[in-house]
Write a protein that holds these residues in place. Structure first.
Motif, PDB file in Angstrom:
ATOM      1  N   PHE A 171       0.845  -1.199   0.000  1.00 37.47           N
ATOM      2  CA  PHE A 171       0.000   0.000   0.000  1.00 37.47           C
ATOM      3  C   PHE A 171       0.877   1.244   0.000  1.00 37.47           C
ATOM      4  CE2 PHE A 171      -2.570   3.202   2.431  1.00 37.47           C
ATOM      5  CZ  PHE A 171      -3.544   3.392   1.462  1.00 37.47           C
ATOM      6  N   GLY A 172       0.771   2.010  -1.073  1.00 40.05           N
ATOM      7  CA  GLY A 172       1.554   3.229  -1.206  1.00 40.05           C
ATOM      8  C   GLY A 172       1.784   3.542  -2.671  1.00 40.05           C
ATOM      9  N   PRO A 173       2.194   4.752  -3.009  1.00 37.83           N
ATOM     10  CA  PRO A 173       2.380   5.135  -4.409  1.00 37.83           C
ATOM     11  C   PRO A 173       3.680   4.600  -4.990  1.00 37.83           C
ATOM     12  CG  PRO A 173       2.957   6.961  -2.983  1.00 37.83           C
ATOM     13  CD  PRO A 173       2.420   5.882  -2.086  1.00 37.83           C
ATOM     14  N   TRP A 174       3.697   4.494  -6.330  1.00 40.55           N
ATOM     15  CA  TRP A 174       4.926   4.154  -7.040  1.00 40.55           C
ATOM     16  C   TRP A 174       5.958   5.260  -6.827  1.00 40.55           C
ATOM     17  CZ3 TRP A 174       4.749  -0.637  -9.175  1.00 40.55           C
ATOM     18  CH2 TRP A 174       3.493  -1.164  -9.506  1.00 40.55           C
ATOM     19  N   ALA A 175       7.202   4.955  -7.083  1.00 39.12           N
ATOM     20  CA  ALA A 175       8.290   5.920  -6.859  1.00 39.12           C
ATOM     21  C   ALA A 175       8.086   7.187  -7.680  1.00 39.12           C
ATOM     22  CB  ALA A 175       9.638   5.284  -7.196  1.00 39.12           C
ATOM     23  N   ARG A 176       7.621   7.039  -8.923  1.00 39.49           N
ATOM     24  CA  ARG A 176       7.443   8.217  -9.771  1.00 39.49           C
ATOM     25  C   ARG A 176       6.382   9.147  -9.192  1.00 39.49           C
ATOM     26  NH1 ARG A 176       5.360   8.394 -16.061  1.00 39.49           N
ATOM     27  NH2 ARG A 176       5.386  10.683 -16.250  1.00 39.49           N
ATOM     28  N   ALA A 177       5.271   8.570  -8.718  1.00 38.68           N
ATOM     29  CA  ALA A 177       4.216   9.395  -8.120  1.00 38.68           C
ATOM     30  C   ALA A 177       4.674   9.993  -6.790  1.00 38.68           C
ATOM     31  CB  ALA A 177       2.955   8.568  -7.918  1.00 38.68           C
ATOM     32  N   ALA A 178       5.534   9.262  -6.074  1.00 38.16           N
ATOM     33  CA  ALA A 178       6.005   9.749  -4.774  1.00 38.16           C
ATOM     34  C   ALA A 178       6.934  10.947  -4.892  1.00 38.16           C
ATOM     35  CB  ALA A 178       6.716   8.618  -4.025  1.00 38.16           C
ATOM     36  N   GLN A 179       7.418  11.243  -6.110  1.00 36.20           N
ATOM     37  CA  GLN A 179       8.234  12.446  -6.301  1.00 36.20           C
ATOM     38  C   GLN A 179       7.467  13.720  -5.961  1.00 36.20           C
ATOM     39  OE1 GLN A 179       9.813  12.598 -10.241  1.00 36.20           O
ATOM     40  NE2 GLN A 179      11.292  10.953  -9.914  1.00 36.20           N
ATOM     41  N   LEU A 180       6.153  13.620  -5.943  1.00 35.75           N
ATOM     42  CA  LEU A 180       5.327  14.769  -5.582  1.00 35.75           C
ATOM     43  C   LEU A 180       5.717  15.289  -4.200  1.00 35.75           C
ATOM     44  CD1 LEU A 180       2.931  16.197  -7.002  1.00 35.75           C
ATOM     45  CD2 LEU A 180       1.415  14.854  -5.558  1.00 35.75           C
ATOM     46  N   ALA A 181       6.140  14.394  -3.305  1.00 33.19           N
ATOM     47  CA  ALA A 181       6.547  14.806  -1.961  1.00 33.19           C
ATOM     48  C   ALA A 181       8.053  14.873  -1.811  1.00 33.19           C
ATOM     49  CB  ALA A 181       5.984  13.829  -0.922  1.00 33.19           C
ATOM     50  N   SER A 182       8.784  14.029  -2.527  1.00 32.51           N
ATOM     51  CA  SER A 182      10.223  13.926  -2.291  1.00 32.51           C
ATOM     52  C   SER A 182      11.039  14.979  -3.024  1.00 32.51           C
ATOM     53  CB  SER A 182      10.716  12.534  -2.712  1.00 32.51           C
ATOM     54  OG  SER A 182      10.528  12.339  -4.103  1.00 32.51           O
ATOM     55  N   ASP A 183      10.498  15.563  -4.078  1.00 34.38           N
ATOM     56  CA  ASP A 183      11.247  16.532  -4.875  1.00 34.38           C
ATOM     57  C   ASP A 183      10.448  17.824  -4.932  1.00 34.38           C
ATOM     58  OD1 ASP A 183      12.490  18.049  -6.855  1.00 34.38           O
ATOM     59  OD2 ASP A 183      13.114  16.294  -7.987  1.00 34.38           O
ATOM     60  N   ASP A 242      -6.146  13.403 -10.845  1.00 31.76           N
ATOM     61  CA  ASP A 242      -6.434  13.320 -12.285  1.00 31.76           C
ATOM     62  C   ASP A 242      -5.231  13.732 -13.118  1.00 31.76           C
ATOM     63  OD1 ASP A 242      -8.977  12.531 -11.643  1.00 31.76           O
ATOM     64  OD2 ASP A 242      -9.907  14.495 -11.999  1.00 31.76           O
ATOM     65  N   SER A 243      -4.533  14.777 -12.684  1.00 35.06           N
ATOM     66  CA  SER A 243      -3.381  15.266 -13.445  1.00 35.06           C
ATOM     67  C   SER A 243      -2.234  14.263 -13.420  1.00 35.06           C
ATOM     68  CB  SER A 243      -2.916  16.611 -12.879  1.00 35.06           C
ATOM     69  OG  SER A 243      -3.943  17.576 -12.978  1.00 35.06           O
ATOM     70  N   LEU A 244      -2.010  13.621 -12.290  1.00 33.58           N
ATOM     71  CA  LEU A 244      -0.968  12.593 -12.225  1.00 33.58           C
ATOM     72  C   LEU A 244      -1.299  11.429 -13.153  1.00 33.58           C
ATOM     73  CD1 LEU A 244      -0.244  12.544  -8.386  1.00 33.58           C
ATOM     74  CD2 LEU A 244       1.407  13.078 -10.173  1.00 33.58           C
ATOM     75  N   ARG A 245      -2.565  11.036 -13.156  1.00 26.05           N
ATOM     76  CA  ARG A 245      -2.967   9.933 -14.048  1.00 26.05           C
ATOM     77  C   ARG A 245      -2.764  10.314 -15.504  1.00 26.05           C
ATOM     78  NH1 ARG A 245      -7.721   9.794 -12.547  1.00 26.05           N
ATOM     79  NH2 ARG A 245      -8.797  10.667 -14.367  1.00 26.05           N
ATOM     80  N   GLN A 246      -3.094  11.566 -15.853  1.00 24.85           N
ATOM     81  CA  GLN A 246      -2.909  12.026 -17.229  1.00 24.85           C
ATOM     82  C   GLN A 246      -1.435  12.053 -17.623  1.00 24.85           C
ATOM     83  OE1 GLN A 246      -4.862  15.802 -17.168  1.00 24.85           O
ATOM     84  NE2 GLN A 246      -6.883  14.908 -16.775  1.00 24.85           N
ATOM     85  N   GLU A 247      -0.552  12.268 -16.622  1.00 26.95           N
ATOM     86  CA  GLU A 247       0.883  12.291 -16.907  1.00 26.95           C
ATOM     87  C   GLU A 247       1.517  10.904 -16.836  1.00 26.95           C
ATOM     88  OE1 GLU A 247       2.966  15.139 -14.565  1.00 26.95           O
ATOM     89  OE2 GLU A 247       1.924  16.867 -15.424  1.00 26.95           O
ATOM     90  N   GLY A 248       0.684   9.871 -16.643  1.00 28.26           N
ATOM     91  CA  GLY A 248       1.193   8.508 -16.632  1.00 28.26           C
ATOM     92  C   GLY A 248       1.781   8.080 -15.315  1.00 28.26           C
ATOM     93  N   ALA A 249       1.409   8.764 -14.220  1.00 24.63           N
ATOM     94  CA  ALA A 249       1.927   8.405 -12.894  1.00 24.63           C
ATOM     95  C   ALA A 249       0.757   8.224 -11.946  1.00 24.63           C
ATOM     96  CB  ALA A 249       2.881   9.482 -12.381  1.00 24.63           C
ATOM     97  N   ALA A 250      -0.101   7.260 -12.224  1.00 29.56           N
ATOM     98  CA  ALA A 250      -1.300   7.033 -11.415  1.00 29.56           C
ATOM     99  C   ALA A 250      -0.932   6.885  -9.948  1.00 29.56           C
ATOM    100  CB  ALA A 250      -2.032   5.795 -11.904  1.00 29.56           C
ATOM    101  N   TYR A 251      -1.659   7.584  -9.111  1.00 26.75           N
ATOM    102  CA  TYR A 251      -1.334   7.633  -7.683  1.00 26.75           C
ATOM    103  C   TYR A 251      -2.303   6.745  -6.913  1.00 26.75           C
ATOM    104  CZ  TYR A 251       0.165   9.623  -3.238  1.00 26.75           C
ATOM    105  OH  TYR A 251       0.694   9.784  -1.979  1.00 26.75           O
TER     106      TYR A 251
END
Length: 1007
Positions: free
Chosen positions: A94-106, A257-266
């Motif tokens: 349970f948790g986001p993929w690494a690419r989606a997690a960049q929302l918080a890490s970067d 929705d924007s993350l999903r559109q960018e190919g990083a489903a959260y």
């Protein structure tokens, strides 16, 4: 079949996750890696020593122990791709993929993401060198004082600087060894109400959680360094349901929705840090998991099976398992931290009282704890989170504080004001006042403040002659802080924390505006001090008291645990050091001397302050409020390193003499601290001696501490993290000749602090303009109007008297809503089709207007007829623009009729909206001659342009008070002042008797 679950992490958040998962009948056992003392062999919960940084080892552990679900806490692991690796190995996680997690890490990537998708956030820029970052900080016209390090290792490396200089120092420290990443992000410091809004999401559906409010500063009153969180409450009473729905749709759903559109489903939990600013809601940051301590107040309110919600989220069927939350319940969490936190903190200190706290019905979540020989000991940082869930905020906060008082470990640091902003919003506090029998009484719930064995300390003070200067300057916004700081600082002399404050104002003739300004200042100062303002008693004194005269006194009560009271006079010994805390304020009897100097000086209160560039008056400097040393100083006073503390409000020598027993003396070096210029001016202008200055004035020192010589530098460094402080002297053997206290080099220091040039009053006198309060305005639209951008632009101009706080549309999706959102103005859609009657529709609009404290309404293409009760309530407060000159063209085509009727002039009229329209309610007319050959379409465009000119000006006329609707239903105006100022130019001048303006005077445009 019940499953085994692995929770990764060791903090209070992970304890809360494990605690909630263990309640599910679907869960057989919860392992926590590495865990803490609270998760060690606790029923269905136990710790595991698996190496969580090695994803291969974690994967093998899951297979060996038949782990059916992994829940990851630390965001650094999410950013490092642990979810990707576990899912690739077939482990359910349970948790986001690494690419989606960049929302918080970067932080740079997240800011760029927000900009790409039009989501409001603070102004920012990213830099790879400290030189570029510091140039940006110092050159911006906004407070660029938030410094974020970039990169997963630095996600908590955030500095909120008190000044641009401090922000530059933070940049240098972060980037000097690159240990926090290769880049820093510099952000605008936003002001407003901060909160966290979180949701579960399966990548499509968003299920909101109740909002939580973390308290980030270490000390009460939002003082001290920024931490990861010292407590939280949930839900947040300051946030209405309508705003939560806006946040859900415009931010949470938009992000997903924007993350999903960018190919990083959260998929997982998404938390947004938000600031409710005057311009609207802005995103501060993201977390890709529950925050800590937000998790400790959100999960106790979840009614559903937590395990089932997680599984539905992972499987993409969250819409069929939407979480439900306890109603009429509030959760409050108070964090207890180790001494030294957020820096290096002590470890190994035994924790007691845990069982007793749980017997009170509280949940104690462990963070920085460990087991040693069967005992619970601290392991640094934030040690415990004590959570209470009760029917209301007051009760929950009281119970949480009771739990804190029950638990003990040496040097525990915690806050007693968690949730106080919510209490203030609800009109509650730990104290409350009443008036019976002609007097004022107040009550305070000491039990709820969390003390174990308290001693009460009281103090009362008056402002004296300083209040007279405030009256001469007609400035009362600082004296509230002055009064509170005088009382609170004297409480600190006993080591006491302020609990509550009352005030008494006596005046010759009551001035409601002045009284309200004073009360607001007191209330704000009490919030900063971390104490409750219980109320103010006001007495109107009969003649012969002058009408403008008033006197102000305050009364404060504090508490100190019996063992933490400062020892007093008998502890100061020869060789001890004296530390001074900086303050530019003047208090008490010193203002008698100030008055005498002003009577003979060439300067007046309105003259530029000596040494200034004309932007500050002498009155402003004299009214500088005293520094409030609570609560930032309390941890230092309670550390055991301080022998004595005394404020210097009654003079430098008087303050120090309170600390010295008869058998010792003190020597100070005045060149060791910074003396503000005002004291040099008073010394020179008043022809005073250095001894008189030291006896009468604080000379730049607000308080003095006595500490042992060997500990002086350590204590000084602790204090300097919060404010200016210096080593100013020492305790010496008694001096048998001369003064008990000697201040060396004071005359020289005062000369050095004197302004280079004393300005002559004849050339220096200025007329400071009174501050204008902006009128709050709402605009009602239907999609047919064009004036909104012009109104927004006008409200943003310097000197505007109007502030647009709300846009309401009766139709969804119209352009005006998008324009308002881009401008940061809150919007509401109130669809008339959903209401059974016009009165019901109008009542809903009225409630929303009241919610935003709206004072004026502008109708811009609003296509609904407002009901008579609504118009009567808002009479004189609704403005509309009509495409004709009064008398109004009620029916037909406003563009066609002037052409067909042969009118030689047409135009636009902005007017007050009444039940029965009349020409007397006009505010601004913009005449337009049709001209030969002009088509209907061309005239329509010109009328729109006329409206864009007339409407903003009419709004400013009404907002400034230059025009208003009289009782007779006609527009009233201020008379022109001498010099021919028009009504729109008269903002800030005194109003004359109302009159109808002649043509060309504010009502008509053009010559």
């Amino acid at each position: 079949m019940a499953e085994r679950v692995l929770v990764i992490g060791s903090g209070g958040r992970e304890h809360a996750l494990a605690w909630k998962l263990a309640q599910s009948p679907h869960v057989k056992h919860v392992f926590v890696a590495p865990g803490n003392a609270g998760t060690a062999d606790n029923g269905k919960i136990s710790n595991s020593a698996v190496l969580v940084s090695n994803h291969t080892i974690v994967t093998q552990f899951c297979k060996d122990h038949n782990i059916g679900l992994v829940v990851v806490g630390p965001e650094a692991l999410l950013a490092a791709g642990i979810v990707d690796d576990l899912r690739a190995a077939g482990v359910r996680c349970f948790g986001p993929w690494a690419r989606a997690a960049q929302l918080a890490s970067d932080s740079r990537s997240s800011k760029a993401f927000l900009e790409r998708h039009g989501i409001a956030t603070a102004r920012w820029r990213a830099f790879s060198t400290p030189q570029e970052a510091c140039r940006f900080i110092t050159s911006t016209d906004f407070p660029a004082r938030v410094v974020r390090a970039r990169g997963p290792a630095a996600r908590k490396e955030v500095t909120i600087a008190a000044s641009k200089e401090e922000a530059c120092r933070a940049v240098q420290e972060i980037m000097q060894d690159r240990m926090f990443g290769e880049m820093v992000v510099i952000e605008e410091l936003l002001q407003g109400e901060e909160l966290s809004c979180s949701c579960f999401t399966d990548g499509v559906t968003v299920a909101s959680m109740p909002p939580a409010q973390p308290h980030k500063r270490l000390l009460d009153g939002e003082q001290g360094p920024t931490t990861a969180g010292m407590g939280a409450l949930c839900p947040v009473p300051q946030v209405p349901e309508a705003l939560l729905e806006q946040i859900r749709s415009a931010i949470l759903q938009h992000v997903v929705d924007s993350l999903r559109q960018e190919g990083a489903a959260y998929v997982g939990v998404l938390q947004t840090g938000l600031m409710l600013t005057k311009e609207g809601v802005k995103v501060l940051n993201f977390k890709c998991q529950f925050g800590d301590p937000q998790c400790q107040v959100i999960l106790p309110l979840l009614k559903n099976d937590f395990y089932e919600v997680i599984q539905a989220t992972i499987d993409g069927r969250l819409c069929s398992c939407m979480p439900a939350w306890l109603e009429n319940r509030t959760a409050v969490c108070v964090v207890m931290a180790s001494p030294g936190y957020p820096g290096d903190s002590d470890k190994g200190r035994e924790v007691t009282g845990l069982v007793q706290a749980e017997e009170l019905g509280l949940q104690v979540f462990h963070g920085g704890t460990a087991l040693k020989d069967g005992r619970v000991v601290t392991s640094g940082g934030r040690v415990l989170s004590i959570t209470a869930v009760r029917q209301d905020l007051m009760e929950a906060l009281g119970e949480a504080n009771r739990g804190v008082a029950t638990i003990h470990f040496q040097g525990a640091t915690f806050r007693r004001d968690i949730g106080h902003r919510g209490l203030s919003f609800l009109g509650e506090s730990f104290g409350w006042g009443c008036s019976e029998g002609g007097g004022f009484a107040a009550f305070f719930d000491l039990k709820a403040s969390g003390y174990d064995d308290p001693i009460l300390v009281s103090q009362t003070k008056g402002l004296g002659p300083k209040l007279q200067v405030a009256q001469v300057c007609k400035r009362h916004d600082t004296i509230g802080q002055d009064l509170v700081s005088l009382c609170v600082n004297d409480l600190l002399a006993q080591g006491a924390e302020p609990l509550f404050f009352l005030s008494h104002l006596a005046c010759g003739k009551l001035n409601a505006e002045v009284m309200e300004t004073i009360k607001e200042g007191i209330a704000e100062a009490c919030r900063s001090a971390g104490c409750a303002f219980l109320g103010a008693e006001v007495t109107e004194v009969a003649a012969p008291c002058p009408a403008g005269h008033c006197d102000l006194a305050g009364f404060a009560v504090g508490a100190v645990e019996r063992g933490q009271r400062l020892p007093g006079l008998q502890r100061a010994e020869e060789g001890d050091a004296l530390l001074g805390l900086g303050s530019a304020a003047i208090h008490g009897r010193a203002f008698g001397v100030v008055w005498r100097i002003l009577l003979t000086s060439s300067l007046h209160c309105s003259s530029p302050a000596p040494g200034s560039c004309g932007d500050t008056t002498l009155g402003d400097v004299l009214l500088t409020p005293g520094k409030m040393f609570s609560p930032a100083l309390l941890p230092v006073l309670h550390s055991g390193h301080v022998k004595g503390f005394a404020p210097t409000a009654e003079g430098l020598l008087g303050g120090i003499s309170r600390l010295l027993p008869e058998h010792v003396s003190a020597v100070l070096d005045a060149l060791s601290w910074k003396i503000p210029e005002i004291f040099g001016w008073l010394y020179k202008e008043g022809n005073l001696s250095a001894e008189e200055m030291a006896q009468t004035f604080p000379c730049g020192i607000g308080a003095v501490l006595v500490v042992q010589k060997e500990l002086a530098q350590h204590v000084l460094q602790d204090i300097q993290r919060q404010q200016e402080a210096w080593l100013i002297g020492k305790v010496v053997a008694p001096c048998h000749t001369g003064s008990h206290i000697e201040v060396e080099n004071l005359a020289e220091a005062l000369q050095l602090s004197s302004p280079q040039q004393l300005l002559d009053a004849n050339t220096a006198k200025i007329q400071p303009q009174p501050r204008k309060r902006k009128v709050k305005v709402a605009v009602l639209v239907s999609g047919a109007g064009t004036a909104l951008p012009a109104l927004i632009g006008s409200a943003r101009e310097p000197g505007s008297c109007a502030q647009l706080v709300l846009v309401i549309s009766n139709r969804p999706g119209v352009q005006e809503l998008r324009s308002a959102a881009r401008a940061g103005i809150p919007t509401r859609v109130i669809d008339h089709k959903l209401y059974g009657s016009r009165s019901e529709f109008d009542s809903t609009i009225d409630r929303v207007l009241e919610e935003f404290s709206v004072e004026l309404i502008c109708l811009s293409g609003f296509m609904r007829v407002l009901s008579s009760p609504f118009l009567r309530k808002w009479k004189g407060k609704i403005l509309n623009a009509s495409p004709s000159l009064f008398p109004l063209i009620k029916d037909g085509n406003a563009q066609q009729e002037p052409l067909e009727s042969g009118f030689k002039v047409t135009g636009c009229t902005v007017h007050f909206v009444l039940e029965e329209p009349g020409a007397g309610a006009a505010i601004r007319r913009e005449p337009l001659p049709p001209g030969p050959g002009h088509s209907e379409a061309a005239l329509g465009e010109r009328l729109q342009e006329a409206e864009l000119r007339a409407f903003p000006l009419a709004l400013q006329l009404v907002a400034s008070g230059a025009a208003w609707l009289g009782a007779h239903g006609r527009t009233c105006w201020r008379r022109r002042e001498s010099g021919g100022l028009s009504p729109e130019q008269q903002r800030g001048h005194g109003a004359a008797s109302p009159e109808e303006p002649p043509e060309g005077e504010g009502l008509w445009a053009g010559p």
